[in-house]
Design a protein around this motif. Structure first.
Motif, PDB file in Angstrom:
ATOM      1  N   LYS A  51       0.817  -1.218   0.000  1.00  0.00           N
ATOM      2  CA  LYS A  51       0.000   0.000   0.000  1.00  0.00           C
ATOM      3  C   LYS A  51       0.849   1.266   0.000  1.00  0.00           C
ATOM      4  O   LYS A  51       0.304   2.380   0.050  1.00  0.00           O
ATOM      5  CB  LYS A  51      -0.915   0.013   1.233  1.00  0.00           C
ATOM      6  CG  LYS A  51      -1.969  -1.080   1.245  1.00  0.00           C
ATOM      7  CD  LYS A  51      -2.765  -1.036   2.538  1.00  0.00           C
ATOM      8  CE  LYS A  51      -3.775  -2.164   2.618  1.00  0.00           C
ATOM      9  NZ  LYS A  51      -4.504  -2.161   3.931  1.00  0.00           N
ATOM     10  N   MET A  52       2.175   1.118  -0.040  1.00  0.00           N
ATOM     11  CA  MET A  52       3.031   2.302   0.022  1.00  0.00           C
ATOM     12  C   MET A  52       2.842   3.193  -1.197  1.00  0.00           C
ATOM     13  O   MET A  52       3.172   4.370  -1.167  1.00  0.00           O
ATOM     14  CB  MET A  52       4.500   1.891   0.156  1.00  0.00           C
ATOM     15  CG  MET A  52       4.843   1.318   1.518  1.00  0.00           C
ATOM     16  SD  MET A  52       6.633   1.145   1.795  1.00  0.00           S
ATOM     17  CE  MET A  52       7.080   0.001   0.488  1.00  0.00           C
ATOM     18  N   THR A  53       2.340   2.644  -2.266  1.00  0.00           N
ATOM     19  CA  THR A  53       1.968   3.456  -3.425  1.00  0.00           C
ATOM     20  C   THR A  53       0.623   2.961  -3.928  1.00  0.00           C
ATOM     21  O   THR A  53       0.353   1.763  -3.943  1.00  0.00           O
ATOM     22  CB  THR A  53       3.009   3.373  -4.547  1.00  0.00           C
ATOM     23  OG1 THR A  53       2.522   4.086  -5.696  1.00  0.00           O
ATOM     24  CG2 THR A  53       3.278   1.943  -4.956  1.00  0.00           C
ATOM     25  N   SER A  54      -0.219   3.895  -4.318  1.00  0.00           N
ATOM     26  CA  SER A  54      -1.529   3.543  -4.865  1.00  0.00           C
ATOM     27  C   SER A  54      -1.488   3.498  -6.383  1.00  0.00           C
ATOM     28  O   SER A  54      -2.509   3.246  -7.033  1.00  0.00           O
ATOM     29  CB  SER A  54      -2.584   4.551  -4.399  1.00  0.00           C
ATOM     30  OG  SER A  54      -2.237   5.859  -4.827  1.00  0.00           O
ATOM     31  N   ASP A  55      -0.316   3.761  -6.962  1.00  0.00           N
ATOM     32  CA  ASP A  55      -0.170   3.778  -8.405  1.00  0.00           C
ATOM     33  C   ASP A  55      -0.002   2.341  -8.909  1.00  0.00           C
ATOM     34  O   ASP A  55       1.023   1.706  -8.682  1.00  0.00           O
ATOM     35  CB  ASP A  55       1.047   4.621  -8.816  1.00  0.00           C
ATOM     36  CG  ASP A  55       1.062   4.932 -10.299  1.00  0.00           C
ATOM     37  OD1 ASP A  55       0.487   4.138 -11.063  1.00  0.00           O
ATOM     38  OD2 ASP A  55       1.638   5.964 -10.682  1.00  0.00           O
TER      39      ASP A  55
ATOM     40  N   LEU B 204       6.750  -3.709  -9.184  1.00  0.00           N
ATOM     41  CA  LEU B 204       7.140  -4.259  -7.890  1.00  0.00           C
ATOM     42  C   LEU B 204       8.290  -5.229  -8.121  1.00  0.00           C
ATOM     43  O   LEU B 204       8.151  -6.216  -8.841  1.00  0.00           O
ATOM     44  CB  LEU B 204       5.977  -4.982  -7.222  1.00  0.00           C
ATOM     45  CG  LEU B 204       6.322  -5.752  -5.935  1.00  0.00           C
ATOM     46  CD1 LEU B 204       6.806  -4.797  -4.846  1.00  0.00           C
ATOM     47  CD2 LEU B 204       5.119  -6.559  -5.452  1.00  0.00           C
ATOM     48  N   ILE B 205       9.436  -4.934  -7.526  1.00  0.00           N
ATOM     49  CA  ILE B 205      10.617  -5.786  -7.640  1.00  0.00           C
ATOM     50  C   ILE B 205      10.768  -6.567  -6.338  1.00  0.00           C
ATOM     51  O   ILE B 205      10.751  -5.990  -5.244  1.00  0.00           O
ATOM     52  CB  ILE B 205      11.875  -4.952  -7.914  1.00  0.00           C
ATOM     53  CG1 ILE B 205      11.704  -4.158  -9.218  1.00  0.00           C
ATOM     54  CG2 ILE B 205      13.112  -5.831  -7.989  1.00  0.00           C
ATOM     55  CD1 ILE B 205      12.767  -3.112  -9.442  1.00  0.00           C
TER      56      ILE B 205
ATOM     57  N   ALA C 274      11.834   6.345  -5.738  1.00  0.00           N
ATOM     58  CA  ALA C 274      11.854   4.892  -5.637  1.00  0.00           C
ATOM     59  C   ALA C 274      11.581   4.496  -4.187  1.00  0.00           C
ATOM     60  O   ALA C 274      12.131   5.096  -3.254  1.00  0.00           O
ATOM     61  CB  ALA C 274      13.194   4.341  -6.092  1.00  0.00           C
ATOM     62  N   ILE C 275      10.713   3.535  -3.992  1.00  0.00           N
ATOM     63  CA  ILE C 275      10.325   3.097  -2.653  1.00  0.00           C
ATOM     64  C   ILE C 275      10.855   1.688  -2.426  1.00  0.00           C
ATOM     65  O   ILE C 275      10.681   0.804  -3.261  1.00  0.00           O
ATOM     66  CB  ILE C 275       8.790   3.111  -2.501  1.00  0.00           C
ATOM     67  CG1 ILE C 275       8.230   4.502  -2.794  1.00  0.00           C
ATOM     68  CG2 ILE C 275       8.392   2.651  -1.108  1.00  0.00           C
ATOM     69  CD1 ILE C 275       6.715   4.543  -2.835  1.00  0.00           C
TER      70      ILE C 275
END
Length: 302
Positions: free
Chosen positions: A94-98, A103-104, A127-128
């Motif tokens: 959920k850290m990004t809604s995009d 996802l790596i 980058a997250i």
């Protein structure tokens, strides 16, 4: 902790459009840990609630834009197995809604954390990255490899029929009674709710358009916890078809065939077909979400 090197990676993958994974895991938040099993064919994610419910999502290799499992000389090698905290995992997703982010996923073995990183988000240059502590894999009720009874009843529906079926019955009740029989009433659901014990019943004939397939050789009447069945109903947005199987032991299996979450990914086995029961499916890259639910009472009727 020693930082891993590239040669330490035992599993790595890139997944586009994580919406399917995020929503399914959100519907499976029934336990503390989620178990990963990884091999060259794909990734299986499993959760269990005691000995009553098991939910297992299989994502084939074709779901991933990139997929790597470190080769070994042992041809009988067991899957790479580890567990992580389910709440932490869903929080990371959920850290990004995009949903267009990549996802790596990187796993380097027991002594290293599981690394999740988002990149390529169209609306962000940031980058997250997150690290999740892994746990030693514990044994599960491995229904996938257990010898199932040869006699069972199975019905197959498209997702709309399955959703409509359970929307007509009051799933807020504590229990749902299910009857499958080769004679009338063929298929029946019954729920009782409230202090006045109000009863709702749904009955479907085997000739109904709701069924793609109806296979029934034994009369079986069992009760299941409503909350367990509700989990399956939450994951129909991405479904293609649903198979409901009741074994003579009373074990209920709900098998949901999921459409490819990454339609842009080319599939190496495009020429082959996946089947759910006797439904042929042209796209072999479809995933499968399976629920195994044990009955509440030993009231089988034959």
């Amino acid at each position: 902790m020693v930082n891993p090197k590239e040669e330490d990676i035992v599993f790595g993958a890139t997944l586009h459009h994580v919406k399917t994974l995020r929503n399914i895991l959100k519907a499976l938040t029934i336990v503390e840990d989620v178990i990963f099993e990884v091999d060259h064919q794909g990734v299986r994610i499993t959760v269990e609630e005691g000995h009553c419910l098991q939910a297992s999502l299989f994502m084939p290799q074709e779901w991933f834009a990139e997929y790597y499992v470190k080769p070994t000389e042992d041809l009988t090698q067991a899957p790479i197995s580890f567990a992580v905290n389910l709440t932490s995992l869903t929080g990371c997703l959920k850290m990004t809604s995009d949903d267009d982010c990549k996802l790596i996923i990187i796993y380097c073995g027991d002594i290293y954390p599981l690394v999740l990183a988002f990149s390529g988000c169209p609306d962000s240059n940031i980058a997250i990255e997150a690290e999740l502590k892994t746990k030693i894999f514990r044994d599960t009720l491995n229904f996938h490899h257990l010898a199932m009874p040869p006699d069972y009843n199975r019905i197959i529906m498209n997702k709309a029929s399955f959703s409509d079926l359970f929307s007509e019955i009051d799933v807020s009740s504590g229990e749902i009674e299910m009857l499958l029989s080769p004679q009338e009433p063929y298929f029946l659901l019954r729920a009782t709710t409230g202090k006045i014990q109000a009863e709702t019943t749904v009955q479907v004939a085997k000739t109904s358009n709701s069924f793609v397939s109806f296979r029934c050789t034994h009369s079986l009447k069992l009760k299941y916890r409503s909350s367990h069945i509700r989990f399956a109903n939450k994951c129909l947005a991405f479904a293609h078809s649903v198979a409901l199987t009741v074994y003579t032991t009373g074990l209920l299996s709900i098998e949901i065939l999921l459409v490819n979450s990454n339609p842009d990914t080319t599939t190496a086995r495009r020429g082959s077909a996946t089947t759910l029961g006797n439904i042929p499916v042209d796209d072999s890259s479809m995933g499968v979400l399976k629920y195994f639910i044990t009955p509440l009472h030993d009231d089988l009727e034959e």
